[in-house]
Design a protein around this motif. Structure first.
Motif, PDB file in Angstrom:
ATOM      1  N   ILE A  11     -14.893 -25.757 -16.179  1.00  0.00           N
ATOM      2  CA  ILE A  11     -14.426 -24.384 -15.925  1.00  0.00           C
ATOM      3  C   ILE A  11     -13.906 -24.248 -14.499  1.00  0.00           C
ATOM      4  N   ILE A  12     -14.625 -24.821 -13.536  1.00  0.00           N
ATOM      5  CA  ILE A  12     -14.173 -24.769 -12.136  1.00  0.00           C
ATOM      6  C   ILE A  12     -12.858 -25.514 -11.979  1.00  0.00           C
ATOM      7  N   ILE A  14     -10.519 -26.020 -14.250  1.00  0.00           N
ATOM      8  CA  ILE A  14      -9.442 -25.230 -14.864  1.00  0.00           C
ATOM      9  C   ILE A  14      -9.059 -24.063 -13.967  1.00  0.00           C
ATOM     10  N   TYR A  15     -10.058 -23.375 -13.413  1.00  0.00           N
ATOM     11  CA  TYR A  15      -9.766 -22.252 -12.513  1.00  0.00           C
ATOM     12  C   TYR A  15      -8.957 -22.713 -11.299  1.00  0.00           C
ATOM     13  N   LEU A  16      -9.384 -23.824 -10.696  1.00  0.00           N
ATOM     14  CA  LEU A  16      -8.676 -24.316  -9.512  1.00  0.00           C
ATOM     15  C   LEU A  16      -7.263 -24.776  -9.862  1.00  0.00           C
ATOM     16  N   ILE A  18      -5.338 -23.557 -12.154  1.00  0.00           N
ATOM     17  CA  ILE A  18      -4.500 -22.380 -12.400  1.00  0.00           C
ATOM     18  C   ILE A  18      -4.238 -21.610 -11.115  1.00  0.00           C
ATOM     19  N   ASP A  19      -5.255 -21.498 -10.249  1.00  0.00           N
ATOM     20  CA  ASP A  19      -5.136 -20.659  -9.055  1.00  0.00           C
ATOM     21  C   ASP A  19      -4.462 -21.358  -7.877  1.00  0.00           C
ATOM     22  N   LEU A  42     -15.241 -25.567  -5.105  1.00  0.00           N
ATOM     23  CA  LEU A  42     -14.846 -24.172  -5.279  1.00  0.00           C
ATOM     24  C   LEU A  42     -15.072 -23.381  -3.999  1.00  0.00           C
TER      25      LEU A  42
END
Length: 84
Positions: A11-12, A14-16, A18-19, A42
């Motif tokens: 999850i981390i 994927i977030y990184l 995308i962001d 993160l």
């Protein structure tokens, strides 16, 4: 429950991924770092992208957790070594 840390790392990552492009950072690099180092990556990412308060909180909590974990490993090794 066995896969909780793996799911959190994914999850981390994927977030990184995308962001990161929103802040002119390399998405693949931060995704790999997020997958390997998880919450520590993160926290550092948030510090580097200007969200310093949340980034420092995450980084400090993870750092304290690592220190406690290493302390418990050393304490356990000393305890087991002393029993022989």
């Amino acid at each position: 429950m066995e896969y909780t840390s793996l799911i959190i790392s994914i999850i981390i990552a994927i977030y990184l991924a995308i962001d990161a492009p929103k802040h002119n950072k390399r998405a693949w690099l931060w995704a790999i770092l997020g997958f390997i180092f998880g919450p520590l990556a993160l926290g550092i990412y948030l510090i580097k992208t200007g969200r310093k308060i949340l980034g420092w909180i995450i980084t400090i909590v993870v750092g304290i957790g690592y220190i406690i974990f290493l302390f418990l490993i050393v304490l356990g090794a000393l305890f087991i070594g002393g029993m022989q």
